[in-house]
Design a protein around this motif. Structure first.
Motif, PDB file in Angstrom:
ATOM      1  N   ARG A 162       0.820  -1.216   0.000  1.00  0.00           N
ATOM      2  CA  ARG A 162       0.000   0.000   0.000  1.00  0.00           C
ATOM      3  C   ARG A 162       0.855   1.268   0.000  1.00  0.00           C
ATOM      4  NH1 ARG A 162      -3.823  -2.016   2.796  1.00  0.00           N
ATOM      5  NH2 ARG A 162      -2.804  -1.968   4.804  1.00  0.00           N
ATOM      6  N   GLU A 169       3.505   1.743  -1.729  1.00  0.00           N
ATOM      7  CA  GLU A 169       4.054   1.975  -3.068  1.00  0.00           C
ATOM      8  C   GLU A 169       3.112   2.862  -3.886  1.00  0.00           C
ATOM      9  OE1 GLU A 169       5.467  -1.433  -5.250  1.00  0.00           O
ATOM     10  OE2 GLU A 169       5.816  -2.535  -3.375  1.00  0.00           O
ATOM     11  N   SER A 170       3.625   3.401  -4.964  1.00  0.00           N
ATOM     12  CA  SER A 170       2.817   4.174  -5.918  1.00  0.00           C
ATOM     13  C   SER A 170       2.873   3.500  -7.271  1.00  0.00           C
ATOM     14  CB  SER A 170       3.351   5.604  -6.045  1.00  0.00           C
ATOM     15  OG  SER A 170       3.181   6.296  -4.839  1.00  0.00           O
ATOM     16  N   CYS A 171       1.811   3.666  -8.029  1.00  0.00           N
ATOM     17  CA  CYS A 171       1.773   3.107  -9.379  1.00  0.00           C
ATOM     18  C   CYS A 171       2.748   3.851 -10.282  1.00  0.00           C
ATOM     19  CB  CYS A 171       0.362   3.230  -9.964  1.00  0.00           C
ATOM     20  SG  CYS A 171      -0.842   2.176  -9.162  1.00  0.00           S
ATOM     21  N   ARG A 172       3.279   3.118 -11.234  1.00  0.00           N
ATOM     22  CA  ARG A 172       4.105   3.722 -12.281  1.00  0.00           C
ATOM     23  C   ARG A 172       3.841   2.955 -13.561  1.00  0.00           C
ATOM     24  NH1 ARG A 172       8.885   0.749 -12.889  1.00  0.00           N
ATOM     25  NH2 ARG A 172       9.306  -0.667 -11.192  1.00  0.00           N
ATOM     26  N   GLU A 191      -3.489   7.706  -8.554  1.00  0.00           N
ATOM     27  CA  GLU A 191      -2.525   6.696  -9.014  1.00  0.00           C
ATOM     28  C   GLU A 191      -2.489   6.580 -10.539  1.00  0.00           C
ATOM     29  OE1 GLU A 191      -0.299   5.131  -7.205  1.00  0.00           O
ATOM     30  OE2 GLU A 191      -1.042   5.860  -5.281  1.00  0.00           O
ATOM     31  N   ASN A 236       0.904  -2.698 -10.465  1.00  0.00           N
ATOM     32  CA  ASN A 236      -0.040  -1.611 -10.202  1.00  0.00           C
ATOM     33  C   ASN A 236      -1.386  -2.132  -9.712  1.00  0.00           C
ATOM     34  OD1 ASN A 236       1.842   0.270 -11.009  1.00  0.00           O
ATOM     35  ND2 ASN A 236       0.952   0.584 -13.027  1.00  0.00           N
ATOM     36  N   CYS A 247      -2.954  -1.059  -6.084  1.00  0.00           N
ATOM     37  CA  CYS A 247      -4.280  -0.449  -5.961  1.00  0.00           C
ATOM     38  C   CYS A 247      -5.252  -1.333  -5.184  1.00  0.00           C
ATOM     39  CB  CYS A 247      -4.829  -0.079  -7.334  1.00  0.00           C
ATOM     40  SG  CYS A 247      -3.972   1.344  -8.054  1.00  0.00           S
ATOM     41  N   LYS A 294      -4.438  -0.631  -1.631  1.00  0.00           N
ATOM     42  CA  LYS A 294      -4.968   0.689  -1.271  1.00  0.00           C
ATOM     43  C   LYS A 294      -6.492   0.643  -1.130  1.00  0.00           C
ATOM     44  CE  LYS A 294      -1.162   3.264  -3.387  1.00  0.00           C
ATOM     45  NZ  LYS A 294      -0.662   4.196  -2.392  1.00  0.00           N
TER      46      LYS A 294
END
Length: 115
Positions: free
Chosen positions: A11, A13-16, A70, A98, A102, A105
């Motif tokens: 959670r 982490e961030s999407c890329r 995101e 990703n 998500c 999250k």
């Protein structure tokens, strides 16, 4: 890429941009840290239950805001007191990290206190 050991780490982490789909082993490892999620229709899916329509829609709106932040968007099936959320990465033709970020999250949003 390393697999986080718990949903909280995922959670964070961030999407890329990711165009490479995960293999079955990577998917299984990530599903193992996300209870309630399963593979369905080329995606990962989970059904969330609520007291009423207002609570369902509040959840949907919070997930939508997170998805916009995101830049990764789910399919959502909304009924009176349930919402089924499905994550997949169409551009990769499968599941990417990703989707699991998500999903984690989304679980965090669901766990937030409700009025």
């Amino acid at each position: 890429m390393t697999t986080p050991t718990n949903a909280e780490a995922l959670r964070a982490e961030s999407c890329r941009h990711r165009d490479v789909a995960l293999d079955d082993g990577e998917i299984a490892a990530l599903l193992a840290i996300l209870p309630g999620w399963s593979r369905a229709d080329g995606a990962i899916a989970r059904e969330f239950r609520f007291r009423d329509f207002d609570e369902t829609m509040a959840f949907v709106n919070r997930v939508a805001a997170m998805a916009n932040a995101e830049d990764h968007h789910p399919r959502m099936e909304v009924e009176y007191a349930t919402c089924r959320v499905l994550w997949s990465t169409h551009s990769a033709g499968g599941l990417t990290r990703n989707d699991f970020i998500c999903a984690a999250k989304t679980d965090g949003i669901h766990a937030e206190p409700r009025p």
